[in-house]
Design a protein around this motif. Structure first.
Motif: not given
Length: 554
Positions: A528-530, A534-539
């Motif tokens: 949740v914290t890491i 990162l997933l949101i940033l990649g999308l």
């Protein structure tokens, strides 16, 4: 150059010019915004006043550096935030975080130096990836200005309080602790306190720590009331040179002439701190073959004066289940036994004087009644709900509570043990014959304050069972009592030095993670914290790239 480029360059020039103007103005106009609910990063006016008095370089070393558990890391960050605020108001202040245990080859040497400086360590549990280890830290700081140094405690360890609450209390006291240290270093003009002698008051040996602490703020002078036998008016005049009178455990009755001096001192606005025993009882009197003594009323001839001012100190003793044990001799050496005559008081925190302090230890304390008059009364000390009073005279035995204590009998509720009185007092000799004819006798007093505590031994907090406590720690409760802090707050408030008292009462609420829950859900927490950010940033990157290619494809 086409019109569009000219327009863009013009806009860029205007933005650059605006930034230069704003930056230039910012060097002359200072404003910080504290968006926290509790205004934890907003210094009080009292602190700012203290900080602005620092004219010489002030260096603060904080021994809380290095890798720390999350809650202590948060304390470390809060310390940095507070001291950065101090630097904003005075560039003479410099601070530095130090880890005294960083260099392995010098660890033992550094530990010995810390002990020599009076810095006691704290052992804390540290959990990393589910593995626990015990580490030692020194939660202290030291402030240096010129040839003067002041130790600064950073960690609170309050009785019956969990770790998170203690960290929260520690953060609440940061501004007070640092401002208090700076006050001690920078203070130049000191008010005067009279320590009253002549009526069998407590020897200085047993109140030395309190007196030494007071000397950092005030000028102390011993004032012997025996002089009242000579020139009574001169005695009053000399007493009125002092801003406050401290009367600690008198054992001999005051004469009417001595009472008249005090009465007129109070009528003329003098402040007083009374620590009195209404009952003659002491642990020393139990050291006999029978280990028993008779507690009897102690007449110090102050009842009518206190009654007129608005309180009555009763000739009884308070017993409290929340108390510290005493030791008795057995075949196996000294062993602790319950001793309800030594209550430990947890503060109600209903006034800046008793805010953010640990337990206060009393011994053979009496109960106080508050009476109706025009004086404002604030209860500062009271026993726990599991208390009762014992009438006097009464026989007291060292062994009376061994296997005999009955909790159901301690059901009389909170008993008042200390009271703050504020207002315009009325003379005890109003409409009575005056024992002394002073100049300008007043029956109606000026605005003033006094504190009455029904235990003379409250100032004798460095001793337990008449033995000096090691580093001031009760061996059975493993606690440092807050008697000194409470009494210093009393004196500061009475002397109208309310700035430090109000800073001490500042509220700060920290939000802590549930350590147990984090440990149980360690992998989920990491995702949740890491992982999720990162997933949101990649999308976002994929969508941005797609939209950019689509725009240029046209």
């Amino acid at each position: 150059m086409d019109a569009r480029k000219q327009k863009n360059l013009k806009q860029l020039g205007l933005v650059a010019a605006a930034l230069i103007v704003i930056n230039f103005a910012g060097s002359y106009i200072f404003k910080r915004f504290d968006m926290t609910d509790d205004k934890r990063y907003t210094l009080s006016e009292a602190s700012i006043k203290v900080i602005e008095e620092v004219k010489d370089p002030l260096y603060i070393d904080i021994f809380l550096g290095g890798d720390l558990p999350p809650e202590f890391k948060r304390l470390q960050n809060e310390i940095r935030q507070v001291l950065e605020e101090y630097q904003v108001y005075n560039s003479n202040i410099t601070f530095n975080f130090v880890d005294p245990l960083a260099e392995e080859e010098d660890v033992q040497k550094n530990i010995q130096e810390m002990y020599a400086l009076g810095f006691s360590p704290t052992n804390i549990d540290m959990t990393r990836k589910g593995k626990k280890s015990l580490i030692q830290i020194f939660p202290w700081a030291i402030a240096n200005m010129g040839q003067k140094s002041v130790r600064i405690p950073l960690l609170v360890n309050n009785f019956m309080t969990n770790k998170d609450d203690n960290i929260n209390k520690s953060v609440q006291l940061l501004e007070y602790n640092f401002s208090d240290a700076i006050t001690k270093l920078a203070i130049t003009s000191k008010k005067k306190i009279a320590v009253i002698k002549g009526n069998g008051e407590m020897p200085d040996k047993y109140m030395s720590d309190f007196l030494i602490s007071l000397k950092e703020y005030y000028v102390l002078g011993e004032f012997n009331l025996d002089s009242v036998r000579g020139d009574k008016q001169r005695t009053l005049d000399n007493l009125e040179r002092f801003d406050l009178a401290i009367i600690a455990k008198p054992t001999e009755a005051f004469t009417d002439e001595e009472k008249a001096v005090f009465d007129q001192y109070i009528m003329n606005g003098g402040k007083t701190l009374w620590m009195v025993d209404r009952v003659a009882a002491d642990l020393d009197s139990l050291r006999n073959a029978q280990a028993t003594t008779l507690a009897i009323p102690r007449d110090i001839n102050l009842d009518d004066m206190f009654f007129k001012y608005g309180v009555r100190v009763n000739a009884n003793l308070v017993q409290d289940l929340l108390s510290t044990p005493i030791t008795v001799q057995s075949a196996n050496g000294e062993v602790p036994v319950d001793w309800p005559f030594s209550p430990v008081v947890r503060s109600r925190e209903n006034h800046p004087i008793n805010k953010n302090i640990n337990i206060v230890k009393l011994e053979f304390a009496s109960q106080i009644d508050t009476l109706k008059n025009n004086i404002k009364k604030t209860v500062l000390l009271e026993s726990s709900e599991q208390s009762k009073t014992v009438g006097i005279p009464a026989q007291i035995s060292l062994y009376e509570f061994v296997n005999k204590i009955n909790p159901s009998q301690f059901n009389k509720g909170n008993q008042t043990l200390g009271v703050l009185l504020e207002g315009k007092f009325t003379s005890v000799y109003e409409n009575r014959m005056k024992p002394v004819k002073f100049r300008n006798i007043l029956d109606k007093g000026k605005e003033t304050k006094m504190i009455v505590i029904a235990d003379g031994d409250i100032v004798n907090y460095k001793y337990a069972n008449k033995k000096l406590l090691t580093e001031g720690i009760d061996p059975w409760l493993q606690q440092n009592y807050s008697n000194r802090e409470f009494l210093l707050n009393c004196v500061n408030y009475l002397m109208d030095d309310e700035g430090l008292v109000k800073i001490r009462g500042k509220n700060v609420n920290l939000r802590f993670l549930d350590a147990k829950k984090v440990q149980e859900e360690y992998t989920t927490t990491q995702i949740v914290t890491i992982g999720l950010p990162l997933l949101i940033l990649g999308l976002f990157g994929l969508v941005f790239t797609y939209l950019r290619k689509r725009a240029y494809a046209k």
